[in-house]
Every structure is written in C-alpha cells, then in structure tokens.
Design a protein around this motif. Sequence first.
Motif, PDB file in Angstrom:
ATOM      1  N   PRO A 191       0.794  -1.233   0.000  1.00  0.00           N
ATOM      2  CA  PRO A 191       0.000   0.000   0.000  1.00  0.00           C
ATOM      3  C   PRO A 191       0.823   1.280   0.000  1.00  0.00           C
ATOM      4  O   PRO A 191       0.351   2.325  -0.445  1.00  0.00           O
ATOM      5  N   TYR A 192       2.065   1.211   0.517  1.00  0.00           N
ATOM      6  CA  TYR A 192       2.883   2.425   0.621  1.00  0.00           C
ATOM      7  C   TYR A 192       4.250   2.174  -0.001  1.00  0.00           C
ATOM      8  O   TYR A 192       4.991   1.289   0.426  1.00  0.00           O
ATOM      9  N   LYS A 210       4.421   2.249   7.677  1.00  0.00           N
ATOM     10  CA  LYS A 210       2.998   2.182   7.319  1.00  0.00           C
ATOM     11  C   LYS A 210       2.643   0.806   6.751  1.00  0.00           C
ATOM     12  O   LYS A 210       1.532   0.307   6.954  1.00  0.00           O
ATOM     13  N   ASN A 211       3.594   0.199   6.044  1.00  0.00           N
ATOM     14  CA  ASN A 211       3.359  -1.159   5.550  1.00  0.00           C
ATOM     15  C   ASN A 211       3.327  -2.161   6.702  1.00  0.00           C
ATOM     16  O   ASN A 211       2.597  -3.149   6.653  1.00  0.00           O
ATOM     17  N   LYS A 248       2.199  -1.515   9.660  1.00  0.00           N
ATOM     18  CA  LYS A 248       0.860  -1.358  10.241  1.00  0.00           C
ATOM     19  C   LYS A 248      -0.191  -2.055   9.366  1.00  0.00           C
ATOM     20  O   LYS A 248      -1.090  -2.733   9.882  1.00  0.00           O
ATOM     21  N   ALA A 249      -0.045  -1.928   8.045  1.00  0.00           N
ATOM     22  CA  ALA A 249      -0.988  -2.578   7.133  1.00  0.00           C
ATOM     23  C   ALA A 249      -0.901  -4.104   7.237  1.00  0.00           C
ATOM     24  O   ALA A 249      -1.924  -4.808   7.182  1.00  0.00           O
ATOM     25  N   GLU A 285      -2.694  -5.181  10.361  1.00  0.00           N
ATOM     26  CA  GLU A 285      -4.149  -5.118  10.192  1.00  0.00           C
ATOM     27  C   GLU A 285      -4.648  -6.302   9.379  1.00  0.00           C
ATOM     28  O   GLU A 285      -5.688  -6.893   9.711  1.00  0.00           O
ATOM     29  N   ARG A 286      -3.918  -6.656   8.352  1.00  0.00           N
ATOM     30  CA  ARG A 286      -4.350  -7.773   7.497  1.00  0.00           C
ATOM     31  C   ARG A 286      -4.336  -9.097   8.258  1.00  0.00           C
ATOM     32  O   ARG A 286      -5.220  -9.947   8.070  1.00  0.00           O
ATOM     33  N   ASP A 300      -1.119  -4.064  17.301  1.00  0.00           N
ATOM     34  CA  ASP A 300      -0.369  -2.877  16.868  1.00  0.00           C
ATOM     35  C   ASP A 300       0.369  -2.329  18.077  1.00  0.00           C
ATOM     36  O   ASP A 300      -0.211  -1.636  18.918  1.00  0.00           O
ATOM     37  N   LEU A 302       3.865  -8.014   0.866  1.00  0.00           N
ATOM     38  CA  LEU A 302       3.508  -7.188   2.016  1.00  0.00           C
ATOM     39  C   LEU A 302       4.360  -7.546   3.237  1.00  0.00           C
ATOM     40  O   LEU A 302       4.739  -6.662   4.021  1.00  0.00           O
ATOM     41  N   GLY A 304       6.687  -5.087   5.267  1.00  0.00           N
ATOM     42  CA  GLY A 304       6.257  -4.750   6.623  1.00  0.00           C
ATOM     43  C   GLY A 304       7.157  -5.256   7.731  1.00  0.00           C
ATOM     44  O   GLY A 304       7.161  -4.697   8.838  1.00  0.00           O
TER      45      GLY A 304
END
Length: 491
Positions: free
Chosen positions: A270-271, A283-284, A286-287, A290-291, A296, A372, A376
């Motif tokens: 995403p980033y 940010k990845n 965090k993504a 979440e996935r 967190d 990802l 991440g």
Amino acid sequence: MYIVHIASECAPVIKAGGLGDVVYGLSRELEIRGHCVEIILPMYDCMRYDQIWGLHEAYRDLWVPWYGGAIHCTVFCGWVHGRLCFFIQPHSGDNFFNRGHYYGALDDHMRFAFFSKAALEFLLVSNKRPDIIHCHDWQTGLVPVMLFEIYKWHGMWNQRVCYTIHNFKHQGIAGADVLWATGLNNEPYYFSYDRLRDNFNDTAINFMKGGIVYSNFVNTVSPHHAWEARYSEVGCGLDHTLEIHHHKFGGILNGIDYNIWNPELDNYIPYHYSIDNFEEKAKNKKALRERLLLRDANKPLVCYIGRLDDQKGVHLVHHSIYYSLNRGAQFVLLGSPTESAIGSWFWHEKCHLNDNPDCHLELGFNEELAHLIYAGADIIVVPSNYEPCGLTQMIGLRYGTVPIVRGVGGLLNTVFDYDYDELHLPEERNGYVFFQPDNHALESALGRALELWYTSPKEFRQLAMQGMEYDYSWNHPGEKYLGVYEHIRHK
C-alpha cells in the motif's frame, strides 16, 4: 551474440523453483544488453498457457531419432513476457510431457533425455547456430554430451556450451537404456569413469557429470557454493569430477528482478518507499498487522518466507518463532511444507499459536502477501542447511528488512555481519550471520538483531538502509555471464 537457453523451466510459464526465475531473469538481462536470446522448453500440459502471447506452430514436422526409429514432434513458438520461447511437443505414446506435473515421474531420466535430444535436433534442422548454448541442471546435462559426440559431426561444430548447476542434490542417474535411446550407443566408451559413469555406481550414468565433463564452462549460482561443491558434502559426490575440471568451473551469483521486487513501485504494497522516505515502511508494517490481525504495538516484527523443508533449516525456523516471541517480538511465517510430517508439525503450531496476537503462521504460498511481509517486517530469518544462492535474503535487503542468515552458499556472498564482518567497512554491512546449524547459533545472530532494534533504533534503521543500497539485480550477473560466453567463444 546469439544465445539459446535449453531448460526445463522458465518463469512464469513453467516454474517449480528458482531455476525458472533464473532462466527468465538472465535472458531478459542479456536482451537488454543487445543480445539475441531464445529459450527452448518442454511443452508441458500443465504449464501456464495464459502467460504465453501469440502461441503458434513454428516447426510442424520435427522427427527426433529415438532408439531405432524416430518420434514425431511439433515445435510451438510464443512470447513469455517478452522472451521468445520454443516449446517442444512430442507425439508419442510415452506422453513425455502430458503428466500433469513437471517432475517426479519414474521415467524422468528418459523424459529429459528425449527433451535434450529434441532440442538439439530442432537447432540442427531449423539451421539455428547459436554462439552459446546455455544448459541448466541435470535435465539438460546430456545436451553438451550429444553436441560433442553426435551433432558436431552434422554441422554444429562451432557451438559452445555454458552449463549452470542450480542444485547438486538431483543429478539424473540412469542406466544404459538412455544411451541406446539417444544414439550414444557405445556403452564401454560412455561408462568410463572420465565420461558419464556415476562416481559411486559403475552400472549407472550421471547426467550432471556428463554436463560437467563435456561443457566448455560450468558454474553454480554463487561463488561460495562453488567452493562448497568442491570441498564439502554439498557436491553430493561430484567433488572429484569438479576438481578434475576446476579450470572451467566457477560461481556466478543469481540476481533478482527489480521490476518485481522493488518497494518503490511494488503494486502489492500500500505504501511505496525508498531510502529517501524510509519512514513509509512503517505504514506497511501497520498494514500487515491489520491484514493478519496482529497487535499494533511498538515491537519488532520477524518473518520467514519460503519452503518448509530440511534444506531451509526447518528446525531453526521453528525455533526462531518461539525465540522471537520470548524476546517480545512478533513473528509472521509464510511457508509451504514439502513433506506431510513437516506439514503436520506446523499445522499443530498454527493451532497452538492461533490466538496469540503477536504471531501468524500462513501455511501455503500467497504472492501478494509475500510482498507485504517483505515490506512490513523488520527482520527476515534465512537459516538454511544449504543454499546455492538464495533469493529471500536479497529481496529482504531490497525492502530494508534485515536478514539473519546461516553462513552457507550464496547467503555468505550477500549478507555481511553487522558486528563481526572483517572484509567490509561498518557502513557496508547489511545483516547478521551465524554458522552452526543449532539453536544457540541462531539465537546469537537473531538476538543481536533484536537487541539493536530495542536499544539503538537509529542504528538499526541505518543498517536496514545500508542493505537497500546493495544492487543484487541481474545487472552484475549478466555482465559475468557475458564474460564467460566471450571466453568460451574464443577457445
């Protein structure tokens, strides 16, 4: 130069392992450098036909000598993501490539002996005369044998062969029937120790040994693995043959495709980020949490991506999960078990850890998720028992994910220990290395990485960015292969 690859795989149309990626990536690099490259492949029934553009008949009546007669084949042609590929389809009751799988049949030795013969016959009758024929692994080990013993007498006397060994574990062991099928009919001649006879079985021939003996140059896929093949058990019995032919043997590191593995333009994350905006990597992370429904929190995230088998040091992969969790880190695993026992073991662990907010085990493979995770995670573990080259550590470096590797094969050529490497300046170091295949050794390296993350976050960030500065694209390997080609062309 005009270069023809003869191989059993080419990603993404035919891919069972790293071989397919190498054939595609190297061919692409050579074409970028202005050379003419073609690839000859078997036409499997189960390959990804949706990855071929413009598939059509290129040579309708190819008759391949086989035993006392000949097998009729059709050769198809198409483009695989810009690479020109020829696919050989035999019309025979043997159904050589209509098995629903690439490897694993009891007659694999005959299937790929036929493919090697058919590839050479196609070059002969279509009047293709490449400067270099580049063969890969045991499946095409007989190509240089037949070229030198048969086809050079029919007009192919000026072709030179580079033979790349990606894995010494599988060598192609067969009986005399292969000789009679392919036209190499002189059993006493080929069963001599200095030609095809297997080093440990005087009633068998060895395809890979034939490739080593008859090729103009032989290489494996990293400099350190070339050393291991000659001086350790990694050569799987071919060390003496390699010693005899050491003057034409070396190691060339594989590359990775930076059009696919690049955090600056990766469509699966995403980033986007680079060294210049490294903070976007968080940010990845965090993504990813979440996935996968992870907590967190201000914790390091350790990952493993790859097959779950003995080669990859599966016992150390398992230990790294619990060691990371005990050190307050999170752990994400994306891996495919290759044996039922390993699958059962990790399914048990998955159930046991299912409610742990700091751990996620994904058993299988998911391309999108792999990207990802690389983007991440903070740390990636690569604890292989042996590793000819290794791609995950190079991808990890590209994504600013600090690798923890065992000092074997190509891992030792690409990762340089933050604390102890004496050959590189501190600003050139990019990860952590351990050597013994046990839990204590793994903990020594992974523990140092976690300690740096906790106590010196700025230094850890700098280490991650130093890894991103390395160029492990196909640029350097392409240059080295061209050097080999030029060398053997003028011998």
